[in-house]
Write a protein that holds these residues in place. Structure first.
Motif, PDB file in Angstrom:
ATOM      1  N   VAL A   7       1.160  -1.247  -0.008  1.00 52.15           N
ATOM      2  CA  VAL A   7       0.028   0.011  -0.063  1.00 52.15           C
ATOM      3  C   VAL A   7       0.836   1.274  -0.101  1.00 52.15           C
ATOM      4  CG1 VAL A   7      -1.671   1.408   1.441  1.00 52.15           C
ATOM      5  CG2 VAL A   7      -1.801  -1.146   1.426  1.00 52.15           C
ATOM      6  N   ASP A   8       0.653   2.264  -0.894  1.00 53.73           N
ATOM      7  CA  ASP A   8       1.327   3.470  -1.050  1.00 53.73           C
ATOM      8  C   ASP A   8       0.266   4.606  -1.405  1.00 53.73           C
ATOM      9  OD1 ASP A   8       2.012   4.030  -3.793  1.00 53.73           O
ATOM     10  OD2 ASP A   8       2.617   1.952  -3.419  1.00 53.73           O
ATOM     11  N   PHE A   9       0.755   5.851  -0.943  1.00 57.79           N
ATOM     12  CA  PHE A   9      -0.103   6.877  -1.041  1.00 57.79           C
ATOM     13  C   PHE A   9       0.505   8.454  -0.933  1.00 57.79           C
ATOM     14  CE2 PHE A   9      -0.459   5.407   2.988  1.00 57.79           C
ATOM     15  CZ  PHE A   9      -0.104   6.602   3.930  1.00 57.79           C
ATOM     16  N   PRO A  10       0.286   9.230  -1.589  1.00 64.75           N
ATOM     17  CA  PRO A  10       0.758  10.589  -1.298  1.00 64.75           C
ATOM     18  C   PRO A  10       0.784  11.069   0.055  1.00 64.75           C
ATOM     19  CG  PRO A  10      -0.668  10.905  -3.204  1.00 64.75           C
ATOM     20  CD  PRO A  10      -0.731   9.138  -2.533  1.00 64.75           C
ATOM     21  N   TYR A  11       2.163  11.437   0.634  1.00 64.95           N
ATOM     22  CA  TYR A  11       2.068  11.705   2.153  1.00 64.95           C
ATOM     23  C   TYR A  11       3.175  13.053   1.967  1.00 64.95           C
ATOM     24  CZ  TYR A  11       2.901  11.127   6.977  1.00 64.95           C
ATOM     25  OH  TYR A  11       3.057  11.332   8.301  1.00 64.95           O
ATOM     26  N   LEU A  26      -1.282   3.972  15.876  1.00 64.70           N
ATOM     27  CA  LEU A  26      -1.671   3.287  14.654  1.00 64.70           C
ATOM     28  C   LEU A  26      -1.077   1.982  14.560  1.00 64.70           C
ATOM     29  CD1 LEU A  26      -3.611   2.928  12.201  1.00 64.70           C
ATOM     30  CD2 LEU A  26      -2.054   4.306  10.841  1.00 64.70           C
ATOM     31  N   ALA A  27       0.410   2.033  14.812  1.00 66.84           N
ATOM     32  CA  ALA A  27       1.259   0.750  14.565  1.00 66.84           C
ATOM     33  C   ALA A  27       0.857  -0.086  15.721  1.00 66.84           C
ATOM     34  CB  ALA A  27       2.739   1.180  14.894  1.00 66.84           C
ATOM     35  N   GLU A  28       0.406   0.124  16.950  1.00 63.42           N
ATOM     36  CA  GLU A  28      -0.047  -0.644  17.911  1.00 63.42           C
ATOM     37  C   GLU A  28      -1.172  -1.230  17.526  1.00 63.42           C
ATOM     38  OE1 GLU A  28       2.659   1.720  21.536  1.00 63.42           O
ATOM     39  OE2 GLU A  28       0.307   2.050  21.020  1.00 63.42           O
ATOM     40  N   ARG A  72      -9.766   3.645   6.242  1.00 62.79           N
ATOM     41  CA  ARG A  72      -9.218   4.438   7.368  1.00 62.79           C
ATOM     42  C   ARG A  72      -8.217   5.713   6.683  1.00 62.79           C
ATOM     43  NH1 ARG A  72      -6.576   1.338  11.880  1.00 62.79           N
ATOM     44  NH2 ARG A  72      -5.685   0.255  10.328  1.00 62.79           N
ATOM     45  N   LEU A  73      -7.492   5.373   5.538  1.00 58.69           N
ATOM     46  CA  LEU A  73      -6.853   6.314   5.112  1.00 58.69           C
ATOM     47  C   LEU A  73      -7.636   7.416   4.623  1.00 58.69           C
ATOM     48  CD1 LEU A  73      -3.976   4.061   3.425  1.00 58.69           C
ATOM     49  CD2 LEU A  73      -3.849   5.668   5.199  1.00 58.69           C
ATOM     50  N   THR A  74      -8.711   6.837   3.857  1.00 58.83           N
ATOM     51  CA  THR A  74      -9.786   7.846   3.057  1.00 58.83           C
ATOM     52  C   THR A  74     -10.228   8.700   4.045  1.00 58.83           C
ATOM     53  OG1 THR A  74      -9.971   6.276   1.388  1.00 58.83           O
ATOM     54  CG2 THR A  74     -11.775   7.914   1.698  1.00 58.83           C
ATOM     55  N   SER A  75     -10.655   8.282   5.114  1.00 60.76           N
ATOM     56  CA  SER A  75     -11.190   8.904   6.292  1.00 60.76           C
ATOM     57  C   SER A  75     -10.278  10.185   6.944  1.00 60.76           C
ATOM     58  CB  SER A  75     -11.768   8.003   7.716  1.00 60.76           C
ATOM     59  OG  SER A  75     -10.642   7.608   8.300  1.00 60.76           O
ATOM     60  N   ASP A  80      -5.774   8.805  -4.046  1.00 57.75           N
ATOM     61  CA  ASP A  80      -4.663   8.146  -4.880  1.00 57.75           C
ATOM     62  C   ASP A  80      -3.807   7.116  -4.050  1.00 57.75           C
ATOM     63  OD1 ASP A  80      -5.471   9.986  -6.756  1.00 57.75           O
ATOM     64  OD2 ASP A  80      -3.997  11.467  -6.019  1.00 57.75           O
ATOM     65  N   ILE A  81      -4.758   6.239  -3.086  1.00 52.98           N
ATOM     66  CA  ILE A  81      -4.162   4.955  -2.512  1.00 52.98           C
ATOM     67  C   ILE A  81      -3.995   4.048  -3.492  1.00 52.98           C
ATOM     68  CG2 ILE A  81      -4.468   3.416  -0.517  1.00 52.98           C
ATOM     69  CD1 ILE A  81      -6.737   5.744   0.653  1.00 52.98           C
ATOM     70  N   LYS A  82      -2.868   3.491  -3.669  1.00 54.17           N
ATOM     71  CA  LYS A  82      -2.378   2.439  -4.523  1.00 54.17           C
ATOM     72  C   LYS A  82      -2.142   1.179  -3.633  1.00 54.17           C
ATOM     73  CE  LYS A  82      -0.485   5.286  -7.845  1.00 54.17           C
ATOM     74  NZ  LYS A  82       0.308   6.446  -7.504  1.00 54.17           N
TER      75      LYS A  82
END
Length: 100
Positions: A7-11, A26-28, A72-75, A80-82
């Motif tokens: 998974v990758d996205f602009p950041y 989030l990692a936990e 979650r990422l969209t929220s 542009d999540i790939k």
């Protein structure tokens, strides 16, 4: 059989130790996901990208997590999540020092 989810996205940041501070909770949470073997966190300040490489022990959990994480990422406002899911060739990966 194990599965790799990419998974990758602009950041736009933060990166480095500030990325750790921002993402620790989030990692936990991710660490408790069913079927997760491990996640590698990825970041590239130069290209302004972040994401992860996940290994799951079954396809159902990989797909379930992909749907959950995309939502979650969209929220969080990411676009542009790939993503891609691959079967891991464990025999070849073991030869090349993979820890599976």
């Amino acid at each position: 059989m194990k599965y790799l989810l990419q998974v990758d996205f602009p950041y736009s940041g933060p990166f480095g130790s500030a990325f750790f501070d921002a993402m620790k909770e989030l990692a936990e949470d991710i660490a408790t996901e069913n079927g997760l073997v491990y996640k590698l966190w990825t970041e590239n300040e130069k290209t302004q990208e972040a994401g992860g490489i996940y290994v799951f022990d079954n396809l159902d959990d990989a797909n379930r997590y992909l749907e959950k994480h995309t939502q979650r990422l969209t929220s969080f406002g990411f676009k542009d999540i790939k993503s891609k899911v691959f079967v891991i060739n464990e025999a070849l990966s073991t030869i090349t020092k993979a820890s599976l």
